[in-house]
Design a protein around this motif. Structure first.
Motif, PDB file in Angstrom:
ATOM      1  N   GLY A 235       0.876  -1.238  -0.115  1.00  0.00           N
ATOM      2  CA  GLY A 235      -0.087  -0.060  -0.092  1.00  0.00           C
ATOM      3  C   GLY A 235       0.723   1.173   0.181  1.00  0.00           C
ATOM      4  N   ARG A 236       2.095   1.069  -0.334  1.00  0.00           N
ATOM      5  CA  ARG A 236       3.048   2.327  -0.317  1.00  0.00           C
ATOM      6  C   ARG A 236       3.342   2.612  -1.461  1.00  0.00           C
ATOM      7  N   CYS A 237       4.332   3.630  -1.851  1.00  0.00           N
ATOM      8  CA  CYS A 237       4.281   4.065  -2.884  1.00  0.00           C
ATOM      9  C   CYS A 237       5.654   4.315  -3.651  1.00  0.00           C
ATOM     10  N   LEU A 238       6.051   3.999  -4.955  1.00  0.00           N
ATOM     11  CA  LEU A 238       7.385   4.156  -5.426  1.00  0.00           C
ATOM     12  C   LEU A 238       7.704   5.384  -5.110  1.00  0.00           C
ATOM     13  N   ASP A 239       9.078   5.633  -4.636  1.00  0.00           N
ATOM     14  CA  ASP A 239       9.689   6.857  -3.959  1.00  0.00           C
ATOM     15  C   ASP A 239      11.195   6.975  -4.418  1.00  0.00           C
ATOM     16  N   VAL A 240      11.579   8.123  -4.747  1.00  0.00           N
ATOM     17  CA  VAL A 240      12.741   8.165  -4.903  1.00  0.00           C
ATOM     18  C   VAL A 240      13.511   8.650  -3.654  1.00  0.00           C
ATOM     19  N   MET A 241      14.616   7.897  -3.400  1.00  0.00           N
ATOM     20  CA  MET A 241      15.159   7.933  -2.010  1.00  0.00           C
ATOM     21  C   MET A 241      15.757   9.449  -1.703  1.00  0.00           C
ATOM     22  N   ASP A 242      15.258   9.895  -0.559  1.00  0.00           N
ATOM     23  CA  ASP A 242      15.695  11.373  -0.134  1.00  0.00           C
ATOM     24  C   ASP A 242      15.293  12.372  -0.943  1.00  0.00           C
ATOM     25  N   GLY A 243      14.461  12.108  -2.167  1.00  0.00           N
ATOM     26  CA  GLY A 243      14.039  13.018  -3.063  1.00  0.00           C
ATOM     27  C   GLY A 243      15.311  13.741  -3.937  1.00  0.00           C
ATOM     28  N   SER A 244      16.374  12.917  -4.025  1.00  0.00           N
ATOM     29  CA  SER A 244      17.717  13.361  -4.653  1.00  0.00           C
ATOM     30  C   SER A 244      17.348  13.079  -6.010  1.00  0.00           C
ATOM     31  N   THR A 245      18.203  14.020  -6.678  1.00  0.00           N
ATOM     32  CA  THR A 245      18.173  13.848  -8.493  1.00  0.00           C
ATOM     33  C   THR A 245      19.788  13.554  -8.577  1.00  0.00           C
ATOM     34  N   ALA A 246      20.697  13.067  -7.679  1.00  0.00           N
ATOM     35  CA  ALA A 246      21.908  12.777  -8.189  1.00  0.00           C
ATOM     36  C   ALA A 246      21.661  11.441  -8.978  1.00  0.00           C
ATOM     37  N   GLU A 247      22.709  11.296  -9.882  1.00  0.00           N
ATOM     38  CA  GLU A 247      22.724  10.081 -10.854  1.00  0.00           C
ATOM     39  C   GLU A 247      22.815   8.804  -9.910  1.00  0.00           C
ATOM     40  N   ARG A 248      21.735   7.723 -10.391  1.00  0.00           N
ATOM     41  CA  ARG A 248      21.931   6.427  -9.963  1.00  0.00           C
ATOM     42  C   ARG A 248      21.256   6.305  -8.343  1.00  0.00           C
ATOM     43  N   THR A 249      20.537   7.174  -7.994  1.00  0.00           N
ATOM     44  CA  THR A 249      19.699   7.344  -6.809  1.00  0.00           C
ATOM     45  C   THR A 249      18.806   6.149  -6.715  1.00  0.00           C
ATOM     46  N   PRO A 250      18.725   5.262  -5.936  1.00  0.00           N
ATOM     47  CA  PRO A 250      17.809   4.146  -5.776  1.00  0.00           C
ATOM     48  C   PRO A 250      16.453   4.204  -5.612  1.00  0.00           C
ATOM     49  N   LEU A 251      15.650   3.649  -5.951  1.00  0.00           N
ATOM     50  CA  LEU A 251      14.010   3.812  -5.604  1.00  0.00           C
ATOM     51  C   LEU A 251      13.701   2.723  -4.626  1.00  0.00           C
ATOM     52  N   GLN A 252      12.751   2.912  -3.906  1.00  0.00           N
ATOM     53  CA  GLN A 252      12.281   2.469  -2.600  1.00  0.00           C
ATOM     54  C   GLN A 252      10.678   2.502  -2.623  1.00  0.00           C
ATOM     55  N   ILE A 253      10.093   2.000  -1.756  1.00  0.00           N
ATOM     56  CA  ILE A 253       8.843   2.236  -1.228  1.00  0.00           C
ATOM     57  C   ILE A 253       8.732   2.956   0.211  1.00  0.00           C
ATOM     58  N   TRP A 254       7.553   3.788   0.102  1.00  0.00           N
ATOM     59  CA  TRP A 254       7.706   4.832   1.209  1.00  0.00           C
ATOM     60  C   TRP A 254       5.866   5.408   1.680  1.00  0.00           C
ATOM     61  N   ASP A 255       5.488   5.667   2.538  1.00  0.00           N
ATOM     62  CA  ASP A 255       4.331   5.963   2.697  1.00  0.00           C
ATOM     63  C   ASP A 255       3.902   6.927   1.685  1.00  0.00           C
ATOM     64  N   CYS A 256       2.796   6.837   1.173  1.00  0.00           N
ATOM     65  CA  CYS A 256       2.329   7.645  -0.040  1.00  0.00           C
ATOM     66  C   CYS A 256       1.997   9.323   0.509  1.00  0.00           C
ATOM     67  N   SER A 257       2.682  10.350  -0.045  1.00  0.00           N
ATOM     68  CA  SER A 257       2.523  11.726   0.426  1.00  0.00           C
ATOM     69  C   SER A 257       2.056  12.736  -0.829  1.00  0.00           C
ATOM     70  N   GLY A 258       2.220  12.166  -1.928  1.00  0.00           N
ATOM     71  CA  GLY A 258       1.817  13.259  -2.988  1.00  0.00           C
ATOM     72  C   GLY A 258       3.169  14.129  -3.267  1.00  0.00           C
ATOM     73  N   ALA A 259       4.115  13.904  -2.606  1.00  0.00           N
ATOM     74  CA  ALA A 259       5.326  14.947  -2.977  1.00  0.00           C
ATOM     75  C   ALA A 259       6.113  14.530  -4.199  1.00  0.00           C
ATOM     76  N   ALA A 260       6.918  15.496  -4.873  1.00  0.00           N
ATOM     77  CA  ALA A 260       7.343  15.514  -6.166  1.00  0.00           C
ATOM     78  C   ALA A 260       8.024  14.180  -6.453  1.00  0.00           C
ATOM     79  N   ARG A 261       8.639  13.528  -5.060  1.00  0.00           N
ATOM     80  CA  ARG A 261       9.569  12.350  -5.439  1.00  0.00           C
ATOM     81  C   ARG A 261       8.625  11.230  -5.603  1.00  0.00           C
ATOM     82  N   GLN A 262       7.306  11.179  -5.641  1.00  0.00           N
ATOM     83  CA  GLN A 262       6.464   9.940  -5.567  1.00  0.00           C
ATOM     84  C   GLN A 262       5.705  10.256  -6.780  1.00  0.00           C
ATOM     85  N   ARG A 263       5.930  11.288  -7.844  1.00  0.00           N
ATOM     86  CA  ARG A 263       5.044  11.823  -8.773  1.00  0.00           C
ATOM     87  C   ARG A 263       5.834  11.232 -10.087  1.00  0.00           C
ATOM     88  N   TRP A 264       5.221  10.388 -10.704  1.00  0.00           N
ATOM     89  CA  TRP A 264       5.612   9.716 -11.852  1.00  0.00           C
ATOM     90  C   TRP A 264       4.780   9.909 -13.047  1.00  0.00           C
TER      91      TRP A 264
END
Length: 214
Positions: A98-127
C-alpha cells in the motif's frame, strides 16, 4: 435767358457717384457696400478661431493600452491550499504494501535507488508514464542499473538517455515490466516497510510485483 433747373435728391433716388449703404433705413455714402460690417466679420472670425481650438474626435485622449496593464488577459498561476505549486504526475502504489514508489531522499543525483514509502503526493513520488516508454520523476528517468537483464539488478533514477534500460510498461495485469529484460519491478524480499528497495526480477505474479496508479 434760359431758366436754371434745380435737381433735388429724394429718398428714392441717388446722387451720381453715391451708393446706397443700408437697405430701406440706411444712408448714402461713397464707399461700395461690403457684404457684412467689419465688426460682424471679426465676430465670425473669433467664433471660427474658437471652434478650431476645440479638440476634434481624432484628437481625443488615447484609451489605455490593454497590453500595458497586463490585467485583461493574464492571471497569476494557481497555487495549492498550502501555497506550493501542484506537482504533475501520478503515484505508483505497491499492492502488497500500500506504499508508493519513491525516489530515495528526493535526490536527483545520478543512480539514486528507488524504494517504497508512505504515499505523500510529494514530487519524489510523482511519476509520468511518458509516450516514449519512459517513467519519469524529478525530470529524470527510471532505469535498470547498467542496462542489466539479471535478477536483482537495481532499479534507480538517472538522466534520460533513450536506452532500453529505461523502457517500462505498466500492463493490464499491473506488472511494471522493463521491456528490454522482460522482467518486473519487484519489492525486495517481499518487504512492505518504508525504505525497502526495488529491483528487477523475473515476473512471478506475486503481490510485491503488482502496481497501480493513483
Amino acid at each position: 435767358m434760359g431758366s436754371e433747373m434745380c435737381i433735388t435728391a429724394s429718398p428714392g433716388s441717388t446722387r451720381l457717384g453715391d451708393h446706397w449703404t443700408g437697405g430701406e433705413t440706411g444712408a448714402y455714402g461713397t464707399a461700395v457696400p461690403s457684404s457684412a460690417s467689419p465688426s460682424a466679420q471679426a465676430s465670425r472670425g473669433d467664433a471660427t478661431d474658437r471652434a478650431s481650438d476645440r479638440p476634434k474626435a481624432d484628437d481625443a485622449a488615447p484609451t489605455p493600452d490593454e497590453g500595458a496593464t497586463g490585467t485583461a488577459t493574464e492571471s497569476a498561476p494557481a497555487a495549492s491550499a498550502t501555497g506550493a505549486s501542484t506537482t504533475a504526475g501520478v503515484r505508483i502504489r505497491g499492492q502488497a504494501s500500500g506504499r508508493c514508489l519513491d525516489v530515495m531522499d528526493g535526490s536527483t543525483a545520478e543512480r539514486t535507488p528507488l524504494q517504497i514509502w508512505d504515499c505523500s503526493g510529494a514530487a519524489r513520488q510523482r511519476w509520468r508514464l511518458a509516450s516514449d516508454g519512459t517513467v519519469r520523476a524529478l525530470g529524470m528517468c527510471m532505469d535498470v542499473d547498467g542496462g542489466s537483464r539479471d535478477d536483482g539488478a537495481t532499479i534507480q533514477l538517472t538522466s534520460c538517455n533513450g536506452t532500453g534500460a529505461q523502457q517500462f510498461r505498466l500492463n493490464a495485469a499491473h506488472d511494471l515490466v522493463n521491456v528490454q529484460a522482460d522482467k518486473c519491478v519487484d519489492v525486495k524480499d517481499l518487504g512492505t516497510g518504508n525504505g525497502t528497495r526495488v529491483q528487477l526480477w523475473t515476473c512471478t505474479g506475486s503481490d510485491n510485483q503488482k502496481w497501480s496508479t493513483a
